[in-house]
Motif scaffolding. Structure first.
Motif, short mmCIF file in Angstrom:
data_model
loop_
_atom_site.label_atom_id
_atom_site.label_comp_id
_atom_site.label_asym_id
_atom_site.label_seq_id
_atom_site.Cartn_x
_atom_site.Cartn_y
_atom_site.Cartn_z
N TRP A 1 -6.54 5.07 -0.59
CA TRP A 1 -6.29 4.47 0.75
C TRP A 1 -6.72 3.08 0.59
CZ3 TRP A 1 -2.83 5.96 4.20
CH2 TRP A 1 -2.37 7.23 4.20
N SER A 2 -7.37 2.60 -0.23
CA SER A 2 -8.10 1.22 -0.48
C SER A 2 -6.65 0.22 -0.70
CB SER A 2 -9.10 1.26 -1.46
OG SER A 2 -8.78 1.54 -2.79
N THR A 3 -6.90 -1.03 -0.20
CA THR A 3 -6.06 -1.98 -0.49
C THR A 3 -5.83 -2.08 -2.18
OG1 THR A 3 -6.59 -3.12 1.53
CG2 THR A 3 -5.10 -4.33 -0.02
N PRO A 4 -4.45 -2.12 -2.53
CA PRO A 4 -4.65 -2.27 -3.90
C PRO A 4 -4.75 -3.55 -4.60
CG PRO A 4 -2.42 -2.48 -3.12
CD PRO A 4 -3.54 -2.03 -2.11
N GLU A 5 -5.59 -3.92 -5.74
CA GLU A 5 -6.07 -4.99 -6.13
C GLU A 5 -5.04 -5.54 -7.08
OE1 GLU A 5 -9.65 -4.54 -8.26
OE2 GLU A 5 -10.78 -3.81 -6.78
N GLY A 6 -4.54 -6.78 -6.95
CA GLY A 6 -3.73 -7.40 -7.92
C GLY A 6 -2.41 -7.58 -7.11
N LYS A 7 -2.09 -8.63 -6.65
CA LYS A 7 -0.95 -8.70 -5.64
C LYS A 7 0.33 -8.63 -6.67
CE LYS A 7 1.62 -11.94 -2.59
NZ LYS A 7 1.32 -13.35 -1.81
N GLY A 8 1.26 -7.52 -5.92
CA GLY A 8 2.60 -7.43 -6.39
C GLY A 8 2.78 -6.44 -7.45
N LYS A 9 1.71 -6.05 -8.15
CA LYS A 9 1.91 -4.75 -9.04
C LYS A 9 1.28 -3.49 -8.87
CE LYS A 9 4.50 -7.19 -11.89
NZ LYS A 9 6.06 -6.73 -12.32
N SER A 10 0.73 -3.37 -7.81
CA SER A 10 0.11 -2.06 -7.32
C SER A 10 0.46 -1.63 -5.98
CB SER A 10 -1.46 -2.33 -7.60
OG SER A 10 -1.87 -2.61 -8.51
N SER B 1 -0.60 1.77 -3.29
CA SER B 1 -1.21 2.91 -3.15
C SER B 1 -1.17 3.36 -1.80
CB SER B 1 -3.08 2.38 -3.18
OG SER B 1 -3.02 1.39 -2.09
N LEU B 2 -1.89 4.57 -1.24
CA LEU B 2 -1.63 5.24 -0.01
C LEU B 2 -1.80 4.09 0.87
CD1 LEU B 2 -3.76 8.36 -0.85
CD2 LEU B 2 -1.41 8.16 -0.99
N GLY B 3 -0.76 4.16 1.76
CA GLY B 3 -0.91 3.05 3.17
C GLY B 3 -0.03 1.90 2.88
N SER B 4 0.41 1.81 1.37
CA SER B 4 1.27 0.57 1.10
C SER B 4 2.62 0.65 1.91
CB SER B 4 1.51 0.48 -0.36
OG SER B 4 0.38 0.10 -1.09
N VAL B 5 3.02 -0.23 2.81
CA VAL B 5 4.32 -0.61 3.17
C VAL B 5 5.26 -0.97 2.39
CG1 VAL B 5 5.60 -1.17 5.30
CG2 VAL B 5 3.19 -0.39 5.40
N VAL B 6 6.46 -0.64 1.92
CA VAL B 6 7.41 -1.34 1.18
C VAL B 6 8.82 -0.84 1.92
CG1 VAL B 6 6.15 -0.72 -0.91
CG2 VAL B 6 7.63 1.08 -0.28
N PHE B 7 9.67 -1.64 1.44
CA PHE B 7 11.28 -1.29 1.53
C PHE B 7 11.67 -0.16 0.71
CE2 PHE B 7 10.65 -5.31 3.72
CZ PHE B 7 11.64 -5.22 5.01
N VAL B 8 12.36 0.55 1.13
CA VAL B 8 13.17 1.63 0.34
C VAL B 8 14.71 1.70 0.91
CG1 VAL B 8 11.14 2.95 0.10
CG2 VAL B 8 12.76 3.38 2.05
N SER B 9 15.44 1.93 -0.20
CA SER B 9 16.94 2.19 0.01
C SER B 9 17.20 3.85 -0.42
CB SER B 9 17.69 1.50 -0.99
OG SER B 9 17.37 1.44 -2.15
N VAL B 10 18.11 4.20 0.38
CA VAL B 10 18.44 5.63 0.68
C VAL B 10 19.33 6.07 -0.58
CG1 VAL B 10 19.23 7.74 1.80
CG2 VAL B 10 17.77 5.86 2.85
N LEU B 11 19.22 6.68 -1.46
CA LEU B 11 20.16 7.16 -2.41
C LEU B 11 20.76 8.47 -2.06
CD1 LEU B 11 18.23 6.41 -5.83
CD2 LEU B 11 19.76 4.83 -4.69
N ALA C 1 -4.27 1.34 7.30
CA ALA C 1 -5.26 2.24 7.01
C ALA C 1 -4.72 3.82 7.41
CB ALA C 1 -6.29 2.02 8.13
N GLU C 2 -5.51 4.76 6.83
CA GLU C 2 -4.62 6.07 7.23
C GLU C 2 -4.69 6.43 8.74
OE1 GLU C 2 -5.77 10.81 5.64
OE2 GLU C 2 -7.29 9.06 5.41
N THR C 3 -5.50 5.84 9.51
CA THR C 3 -5.39 6.08 10.99
C THR C 3 -4.27 5.27 11.63
OG1 THR C 3 -7.05 4.21 11.31
CG2 THR C 3 -7.91 6.61 11.18
#
Length: 842
Positions: free
Chosen positions: A413-422, A424-434, A345-347
């Motif tokens: 900020w809503s939870t994206p619908e459809g697992k794996g392909k969306s 949104s704001l607040g999504s935690v993902v892994f990133v690599s540094v280029l 959530a945003e908070t």
């Protein structure tokens, strides 16, 4: 009168006068009694405190827990074991200005007081009273030493009282330099650093005697709050504290104002002493740690500062780690994007990022490293997202997330619908540094994903058994299970070279032909066993070389059937396989589990020309005084390029355990001719078979892929004359690796990336050829000699005396007594290059 007299007798004052006691005397007696009781209580308490005080004498022989250092094969520092990361330096090696910086900042009257600074105590008490809170402490350096060395860190009156008593005792027993020696080696300065030497290494990449005044003042500012004033995390705060220390040094007359101004203007360069990243070498170091703990115990390992010299190559170890990370990410991405790790959530974003920030202990995000980040902005038109990693920011463009396919970006900020392909704001993902975020200006990032599969790499010198690199999984922090030495997995076709080598020693040759056609065996159950080829193609008559090059399962089973399962098992044991092996024909297809180290070491016998070496990781251990506790002399393998066939006895096959003086064992276990021929066959696997990816090395390479049923395990084991390496890829909980999960697609790329870096500085060499190796031109369809100019004819290698005697097209008749021939005891049908026909078509 009577009444009046009676009233006078009832007056209390008259009663007291008659008893001779006044109220004041009663009060005085009471106070005196209470005071005496209090004095007894205080005396008893003081007696108890004095009796419970630790002895100061042990500080005279200050020996704190110090770092055990681990060195690679070139003498470089590759790792450490410690309870507290500390390297003790004598006080005369510590710059005087650094000592003065700590004294000015922490205890300006250090050289005048006798343990307690009464003026400082009064000053602190006054400031605290005025502010109505504890604003300033008054502990001297001596008191700080007493607290850290002799007392517990609890905050209580009794501890402070003990601290004061011990400080005065210490001043009587120890010199000021003795106290400073303990203090500057004992103190915690943040970043896991204990003492000024390790702090100098951690923050500035220097030894303590190399520090300049600016760096000295910054270190001296750390004791008050090491994490808050860390120059790595909070350089601005560290510089403020540095200015305070320099001001104090000027006031105490330790430096001039000009020197202080120059120090303030000196740029601070954050750097760490170069060593193998513990993340990269964690599995290797843990393997070493276990061995050291078994030999020397925990106390000696963690407290006595051993120096451990190992076989690890720092460059190879880094190459192995990078190859595993890159290879597993490629395997994982072929399975598709699994979506966000979690949703905030945003908070919740600030709190999450603060935790991430605590784990990012460098001045900028490291190029090539992977982090967790939060989506904080979405530009759907451009297909870009903004990411926050701790207190750093970065951007992922559409191009840098293309591997994930079509990902829907939602500016909400809503939870994206459809697992794996969306996302949104607040999504935690892994990133690599280029591209790093220089000065927090924003990094260029790529969408990443933490692999679920695991891998292991182990590399050793086949001539000595010295293990040069070892990686036991993707992330040691996530799993300490060392798959390189602990995981027993089915090797699949990677086990076939052992079967083929056993067949060569049984009298078969690389030109011996077998029928590659469907076959079935009674299994003792309701259903017969029908081995199938990986590609479901059956080629008819093929030579052993073709069968190994194309990893033909049916032919491998026929070969094992011919030489016997028991013989193959004994042969595998000679090569160093110690795991239990299945006593049935499925052994030909690698149905018995082995560890990557076992299988790689067995291949090392082929690479070394027939000698088995005992894998080892430690070459020498010294104590803190330099005395040698153990040392293993590297074994020496005889030059075999001009040897004749080696005749082996049972005594030759005894496994040497190795010891401190003799080092690891070297045992000749197979003939050098056999080792050369099987190596030559595996060169074909690389040049034209399932191991073609290894051709990228651009030098002679031998190796073999392995893939088990449903692609649950992927292997590649291969070697050049100087180095043998094995790679395994799979899931801990066995399941298919999916598309691209074969040994050639999942394991061989990891092996190739590692070996390209590992052998970059090595000369390209051909495998040494023993004197008793000969070559003959044969027809690969029949295994017989071919006349010059025959189409499709090839050069095949043989041990002298085993090459075919018949030319293609000549009539072949098996001898009635196969063991009664005049050709070295070999059956005529073997010398001809073919097996006799079998009526049961097996």
């Amino acid at each position: 009168m009577t009444l009046s007299s009676g009233r006078q007798n009832l007056d209390p004052r008259n009663v007291n006068r008659r008893r001779g006691k006044s109220p004041w005397k009663i009060v005085a007696i009471t106070v005196a009694s209470l005071g005496f009781a209090g004095l007894l209580a205080v005396s008893g308490y003081l007696f108890y405190l004095y009796a419970s005080l630790p002895l100061v004498d042990r500080l005279a022989d200050y020996k704190p827990p110090i770092v055990t250092q681990v060195f690679g094969d070139d003498g470089s520092l590759v790792g450490e074991f410690y309870l507290e990361r500390r390297i003790v330096v004598p006080v005369d090696k510590i710059p005087r200005k650094l000592i003065q910086a700590f004294v000015a900042a922490e205890d300006s009257n250090f050289y005048q007081h006798k343990g307690l600074d009464y003026l400082g105590i009064a000053r602190a008490a006054m400031k605290n009273l005025i502010s109505l809170r504890k604003k300033e402490g008054a502990s001297t350096i001596t008191q700080q030493v007493a607290k850290s060395m002799l007392l517990t860190p609890e905050k209580s009156f009794s501890r402070k009282f003990k601290e004061a008593i011990l400080a005065t005792r210490m001043e009587k027993m120890l010199s000021k330099d003795d106290i400073l020696y303990i203090y500057l080696n004992q103190i915690y300065l943040g970043g896991g650093s204990y003492g000024v030497q390790v702090a100098a290494e951690t923050y500035f990449g220097k030894n303590v005697e190399q520090l300049n005044l600016a760096e000295m003042a910054m270190l001296a500012g750390l004791p008050k709050a090491p994490n808050s004033y860390s120059p790595i995390k909070h350089l601005d705060r560290a510089k403020e504290r540095q200015a305070y220390v320099l001001e104090r040094m000027v006031r105490e007359g330790y430096v001039t104002q000009a020197e202080a101004d120059h120090a303030l203007a000196t740029p601070i360069v954050i750097s760490s002493m170069k060593k193998v990243n513990s993340e990269q070498s964690a599995y290797f170091l843990e393997h070493i740690r276990i061995k050291l703990e078994e030999t020397y115990g925990m106390d000696r390992l963690y407290k006595e500062g051993l120096k451990v010299y190992t076989t690890m190559s720092a460059e190879m170890q880094k190459g192995a780690y990078d190859a595993v990370v890159n290879g597993l990410k490629n395997v994982d991405k072929r399975q598709g994007f699994r979506g966000e790790v979690k949703h905030l959530a945003e908070t919740e974003v600030d709190g999450f990022c603060r935790k991430i920030e605590d784990g990012v202990d460098t001045a900028s995000l490291k190029q090539g490293s992977s982090y967790q980040g939060v989506v904080t902005a979405v530009n759907s038109a451009k297909g870009e997202i903004a990411i926050r990693v701790g207190d750093r920011t970065g951007t992922i463009t559409q191009k840098n997330m293309s591997w994930a396919g079509k990902v829907q970006l939602v500016n909400s900020w809503s939870t994206p619908e459809g697992k794996g392909k969306s996302l949104s704001l607040g999504s935690v993902v892994f990133v690599s540094v280029l591209t790093p975020d220089i000065n927090k200006q924003g990094a260029v990032l790529a969408l990443d994903q933490e692999p679920q599969a695991q891998a292991a790499v182990v590399a050793l010198d086949p001539r000595t058994g010295a293990v040069k690199a070892m990686v036991g999984g993707y992330d040691f922090r996530r799993s300490q299970f060392n798959r390189a030495v602990q995981a027993k997995r089915n090797p699949g076709s990677a086990f076939k070279p052992i079967i083929y080598a056993a067949a060569l020693d049984k009298g078969l040759t690389a030109a011996t032909t077998f029928d590659d056609s469907p076959v079935e065996y009674e299994s003792g159950g309701e259903k017969a066993w029908k081995p199938k080829n990986y590609d479901n193609i059956y080629r008819g008559m093929v030579t052993m070389r073709e069968a190994l090059t194309d990893s033909i399962n049916v032919v491998s089973v026929r070969i094992l059937e011919q030489i016997g399962v028991d013989a193959a098992i004994e042969y595998a044991k000679k090569l160093g396989i110690t795991s239990p092996l299945a006593a049935n024909l499925t052994l030909a297809l690698g149905s018995s589990s082995v560890t990557p180290l076992e299988l790689t070491s067995a291949y090392g016998v082929f690479a070394s020309g027939g000698y088995r070496t005992t894998p080892y990781v430690i070459t020498k251990v010294e104590d803190s005084d330099g005395s040698i506790l153990e040392e293993a002399a590297p074994p020496v393998i005889p030059v075999f390029s001009n040897q004749s066939t080696v005749t082996l006895t049972n005594d030759d096959l005894t496994v040497g355990a190795g010891n401190v003086s003799a080092g690891p064992a070297v045992v000749p276990v197979i003939a050098p001719e056999t080792a050369f021929i099987i190596t030559n066959l595996m060169e074909s696997v690389v040049t034209s078979g399932t191991g073609r990816r290894a051709r990228a090395l651009g030098r002679p390479v031998a190796g073999k892929t392995g893939t088990t049923n449903d692609m649950k395990d992927a292997w590649f084991v291969g070697y050049v004359p100087q180095l043998v390496a094995g790679v395994w890829v799979g899931y801990d909980q066995e399941k298919s690796l999916g598309a691209g999960g074969s040994g050639g697609q999942a394991a061989a790329p990891i092996w190739t990336e590692f070996m390209q870096r590992a052998v970059a500085g090595m000369p390209a060499k051909s495998f040494p050829q023993p004197a008793d190796i000969t070559f003959a031109t044969i027809n690969p369809r029949t295994g017989l000699l071919a006349k010059e100019g025959s189409p499709g004819a090839i050069q095949e290698c043989f041990t002298a005396g085993t090459e075919p005697t018949l030319y293609d097209g000549e009539l072949e008749t098996p001898a009635s007594d196969e063991n009664n021939s005049d050709s070295g005891g070999l059956p005529d049908w073997v010398r001809a290059g073919r097996l006799p026909e079998r009526s049961d078509n097996r």
